[in-house]
Each structure stands twice: as structure tokens, then as C-alpha cells.
Design an enzyme around this catalytic site. Structure first.
Site, PDB file in Angstrom:
ATOM      1  N   HIS A  61       0.860  -1.692   0.276  1.00  0.00           N
ATOM      2  CA  HIS A  61       0.147  -0.174  -0.070  1.00  0.00           C
ATOM      3  C   HIS A  61       0.704   0.580  -0.035  1.00  0.00           C
ATOM      4  O   HIS A  61       1.143   1.619   0.972  1.00  0.00           O
ATOM      5  CB  HIS A  61      -1.073   0.152   1.221  1.00  0.00           C
ATOM      6  N   HIS A  63       1.439   4.902  -2.494  1.00  0.00           N
ATOM      7  CA  HIS A  63       1.601   5.855  -3.449  1.00  0.00           C
ATOM      8  C   HIS A  63       2.520   6.962  -4.061  1.00  0.00           C
ATOM      9  O   HIS A  63       3.295   7.509  -3.128  1.00  0.00           O
ATOM     10  CB  HIS A  63       0.314   7.602  -2.912  1.00  0.00           C
ATOM     11  N   ASP A 153      -8.786   3.061  -3.567  1.00  0.00           N
ATOM     12  CA  ASP A 153      -7.717   3.789  -2.450  1.00  0.00           C
ATOM     13  C   ASP A 153      -8.188   5.750  -2.678  1.00  0.00           C
ATOM     14  O   ASP A 153      -7.603   6.098  -3.535  1.00  0.00           O
ATOM     15  CB  ASP A 153      -6.732   3.131  -1.951  1.00  0.00           C
ATOM     16  N   ASN A 280      -4.858   9.733   6.826  1.00  0.00           N
ATOM     17  CA  ASN A 280      -6.504   9.562   6.786  1.00  0.00           C
ATOM     18  C   ASN A 280      -6.611   7.816   6.593  1.00  0.00           C
ATOM     19  O   ASN A 280      -5.763   7.285   5.528  1.00  0.00           O
ATOM     20  CB  ASN A 280      -6.924  10.129   5.488  1.00  0.00           C
ATOM     21  N   ASP A 307       1.409   3.021   3.508  1.00  0.00           N
ATOM     22  CA  ASP A 307       0.754   4.025   3.335  1.00  0.00           C
ATOM     23  C   ASP A 307       1.426   5.260   2.812  1.00  0.00           C
ATOM     24  O   ASP A 307       0.984   5.909   3.190  1.00  0.00           O
ATOM     25  CB  ASP A 307      -0.161   3.797   3.843  1.00  0.00           C
ATOM     26  N   HIS A 311       3.512  14.319   0.419  1.00  0.00           N
ATOM     27  CA  HIS A 311       2.578  15.861  -0.278  1.00  0.00           C
ATOM     28  C   HIS A 311       3.856  17.218   0.037  1.00  0.00           C
ATOM     29  O   HIS A 311       4.866  16.758   0.605  1.00  0.00           O
ATOM     30  CB  HIS A 311       1.843  16.179   0.689  1.00  0.00           C
ATOM     31  N   GLY A 326      -2.101  12.515   4.724  1.00  0.00           N
ATOM     32  CA  GLY A 326      -0.959  11.360   4.391  1.00  0.00           C
ATOM     33  C   GLY A 326       0.562  11.515   4.998  1.00  0.00           C
ATOM     34  O   GLY A 326       1.128  13.003   5.348  1.00  0.00           O
TER      35      GLY A 326
END
Ligand code: DOR
Ligand code: ZN
Ligand code: ZN
EC number: 3.5.2.3
Length: 426
Positions: A61, A63, A153, A280, A307, A311, A326
Site C-alpha cells: 500500500h 502512493h 484507495d 486518513n 501507506d 505531499h 498523509g
């Protein structure tokens, strides 16, 4: 010519101890693991000097932000960050721009990963077109293009009927559905969990039920459809209870937890200005933290994921209420968990490693995650004994958004190898 990694230490199965081993790597694979001092003549030699040698970590998981949010992270920087954290395989979420809901976007990500990535990248495809929860994507075409599962997601699938249809379709093609569990009607602009911190600062809290209601709903739908249903980032005590109950009934539900939900509660948040504590699902109460730890320990929660959600500094400087959700995760995950759970004696090293290597591989049917002869040489060397503070300016991720700055930790990776090739070293 092959490569010898000499003087490494590997966990002995079932015993809480490490044994010195020498590994021979040839043609990208582990060709031998032995205790006799080898003849390294004519081969490349890496002296592990007593460091832990583990199968490379697998993070199901993450990003990576590409395409569309390259200012936050790229496949190049995200995979470097992963390698520095000891990860050799990562599964990336489809909430990019455009989202990964079409074959061409899957191909774009796979192509970029091939050219610019340094660890294995497995993309997920969206459940719904544009992640709007209105219309299913073309699951068969996305599977054919190479996605490893379906997920929206970033947002919860609000319609039970849509989720049921998605599960039935995924089940028919033997693919998992991975769910970010969040009922929007119970959230409404909350930035932190319901709890002490929200009360003290007069903030609207995100209740545990917003997560657990989806977990409960989806477990029933998984039972009805027979799909492999995987719950993302479990944070609430109620979710743990529901998953435990579902497993007891033989329903194919699995789940994951992130380091921050195992280590931090809302009561640790320093103040309303620091958005590095905003993610989150949010940090919950100390009772929830104990519940997710217990869930991981009794097998209710199967695996550990980061996760990883980078940013920009500017975005995260907007304060708790306005900043996006995040935190980054690759470069601190193992040192955090090793220091706080293994060195303290609560878990064995084997327990932690399994949940970051062999268990995720087993859950998603991947051929990596085990250190044995014949497997691809995906591995990481880790210094278990040197203490170092978390220093975000050293991150290879573009993201610096972590709540763990300054934490003094042990267990820092020093070299990562994918398919026998050193992709990162200190
Ligand atoms: O904290 C989070 N960040 N949670 C999510 O669900 C999405 C993710 C992101 O994409 O930034
Ligand atoms: Zn999520
Ligand atoms: Zn996520």
C-alpha cells in the site's frame, strides 16, 4: 561471475536467534546459503559484517503520485525511497491524475517503473471510473494489463451495491478487492479522530464507525460473493473486532496496518499547526492502538504496510485542518517497528519480518518475500545495532512529511538488492 554476501546474519526459523550465513547469488537468484566460509575467488564480494540479511520488504500500500502529482513524488524518487527503506516490491495506489482506471494508464505506470524505477512496482487498478463510485472500470482489461487488485484507495466506495458488483466481478476473475473503508456521511470535514485531541481543540472528529461500518458491510458482501477482500490501514478497535469475527466464520477477509497506527495515538499530536500528524484514517485513541497491536499479534491483521503518502512542504504547511491527509513511510517503517516492538522484547524479529515479507507475498500470491535457494535475490541488509535519529532531509522521497522526526532508532537498512542487482546502498 556471481556475488557472495558473506558474514550476514539470518533469523533461525522458530527460534529467536540469528545465525551467521553466506549467500551466493548467481543469475539474479539465490544459488546457495551456507555456514561454511566460502571460496569467493573470481566473484564479487559484499561483506555484510554481521548485518541482518532479510528478504526484501514488500509494501502492498503505497502512493507514488505518478502520473499527475510529480511535485509530490515520482516513480523514480518513490522507488529510491522504498529501496532505502529496505523494500524491493511495492504496490501503488491508483489515486493519481489521471487515476489508474484505464489500460493506457496501467501501461504508463509499468513502463515508467521499468525505465525509471529501481524496485518492483505492482499497480492497482481503480474499482470505479475516476474513483467516483458510479461506474465500474473494465476489470478484465485492467487485469490483462497487469494490475494486482482493485481499489479506490483515497476514498471509500460509498454504494454497497457498487461494492457488491465489484466483488462479484473480481471474484469471477480470481482478483482481490482492496478497500479504503470510510463512510463519508460520518466524516464531514473532520481532520483528526474523535478523541481527546479533537475535544481539547474544539475540532470535529472522525469517528471510528466511519471506518468500521464499511468493514462490517464489506465482510458481509465478501461472504456473499466469495471474493478475497482486503481491508486497508485498519485503525479502529471496532474494525479489528469485525475482521476477527469474519475470519472465524471462514470469510476470505485479510487486512493491513501501518506503523503510525501501531505507534501513535491522537494524544501524541503536538498541536493544530503540525499537519505531519494528519493522515486518513487518523490517529485514534490509545485503546485503538492497543487493539490494532493485539489484532496483528493474533493474526486478525495479516500484514504491515506504510501507506507512504508524500505531499509537498507547502501543502503540509497549511495546518492540521487544511493540509491534505498523509505521511511518508518507506524510510522509517522497519527502524520504527524494530526499535519499538522487537528491541523491547514484545515481538520476535521473525514475527516482524514475516509481516513485511512472506505474509504479504502469500496473501497476494507473489513469488518474492522468502530468503531461500532458488528464489530471486530480492534482499536487504540491515544494521540492527547502530542508533540514528530520523532525519527527513536525508529522505530520498520528495516528501518530508513525517511525525517521527528526531526519533532515535535502530535497524537501518544499508543495502538493497533486487533480482541480484544492488539498487541502493548507504
Ligand atoms: O492519508 C492518506 N493519504 N490516506 C489516504 O487514504 C490517501 C492518501 C493520499 O493519497 O495522500
Ligand atoms: Zn486509504
Ligand atoms: Zn493509501
Amino acid at each position: 561471475m556471481g556475488t557472495w554476501i558473506i558474514n550476514g546474519r539470518v533469523p533461525v526459523r522458530g527460534q529467536n536467534e540469528l545465525a551467521t550465513r553466506h549467500l551466493f547469488i548467481e543469475d539474479g537468484k539465490i544459488a546457495a546459503i551456507g555456514s561454511d566460509v566460502p571460496d569467493t575467488n573470481g566473484h564479487e564480494v559484499i561483506d555484510a559484517k554481521g548485518k541482518l540479511v532479510s528478504a526484501g520488504f514488500i509494501d502492498m500500500h503505497v502512493h507514488l503520485r505518478e502520473p499527475g502529482f510529480e511535485y509530490k513524488e515520482t516513480i523514480a524518487t518513490g522507488t529510491r525511497s522504498a529501496a532505502r527503506g529496505g523494500y524491493t516490491t511495492i504496490a501503488c495506489m491508483p489515486n493519481t491524475r489521471p487515476v489508474i482506471d484505464k489500460v493506457e494508464t496501467v501501461k504508463y505506470v509499468l513502463d515508467k517503473a521499468e525505465k525509471e524505477g529501481i524496485v518492483r512496482v505492482l499497480p492497482y487498478g481503480c474499482i470505479s471510473k475516476n474513483q467516483l463510485g458510479r461506474e465500474l472500470t473494465d476489470f478484465a482489461a485492467l487485469k490483462e494489463a497487469g494490475v494486482v487488485g482493485f481499489t479506490d484507495d483515497g476514498v471509500g466506495v460509498q454504494s454497497a451495491q457498487m461494492m457488491k458488483d465489484a466483488m462479484a466481478l473480481a471474484a469471477s476473475m480470481n482478483m482481490p478487492v482492496i478497500a479504503h473503508c470510510e463512510d463519508n456521511t460520518l466524516v464531514e470535514g473532520g481532520a483528526v479522530s474523535e478523541g481527546e485531541f479533537a475535544r481539547k481543540h474544539g475540532l470535529k472528529g472522525i469517528p471510528n464507525e466511519s471506518e468500521a461500518i464499511h468493514v462490517g458491510r464489506d465482510i458481509l458482501l465478501a461472504e456473499a460473493t466469495g471474493v478475497h477482500y482486503h481491508v486497508c490501514h485498519v485503525s479502529a478497535e471496532q474494525s479489528v473486532r469485525l475482521i476477527r469475527h469474519g475470519k472465524q466464520f471462514g470469510i476470505k477477509v485479510t487486512s493491513e496496518v501501518c506503523p503510525h497506527h501501531l505507534l501513535l495515538s491522537d494524544e501524541d499530536i503536538p498541536g493544530v499547526d503540525d499537519a505531519n500528524w494528519k493522515m486518513n484514517p487518523p490517529l485514534r485513541t490509545p485503546k485503538d492502538v492497543e487493539a490494532v497491536i493485539a489484532g496483528l499479534e493474533d493474526g486478525t491483521i495479516d500484514i504491515i504496510v506504510t501507506d507512504h503518502a508524500p505531499h509537498s512542504e507547502e501543502e503540509k504547511a497549511r495546518g492540521l485542518q487544511m493540509a491534505p491527509f498523509g505521511i511518508v513511510g518507506f524510510e522509517t517503517a522497519f527502524p520504527l517497528l524494530y526499535t519499538k516492538f522487537v528491541r523491547t522484547g514484545r515481538w520476535t524479529l521473525e514475527f516482524l519480518l514475516d509481516r513485511m515479507t512472506s505474509k504479504p507475498a502469500e496473501l497476494f500470491g507473489l513469488p518474492w518475500g522468502v530468503l531461500e535457494v532458488g528464489r530471486e535475490a530480492d534482499l536487504t541488509l540491515i544494521d540492527l545495532d547502530a542508533e540514528k535519529a530520523v532525519e527527513p532531509s536525508e529522505f530520498l522521497s520528495k516528501g518530508r512529511n513525517t511525525p517521527f522526526t528526531g526519533w532515535k532508532l535502530y535497524g537501518w537498512p544499508s543495502l538493497t538488492m533486487v533480482g541480484g542487482k544492488t539498487v541502493w546502498s548507504e
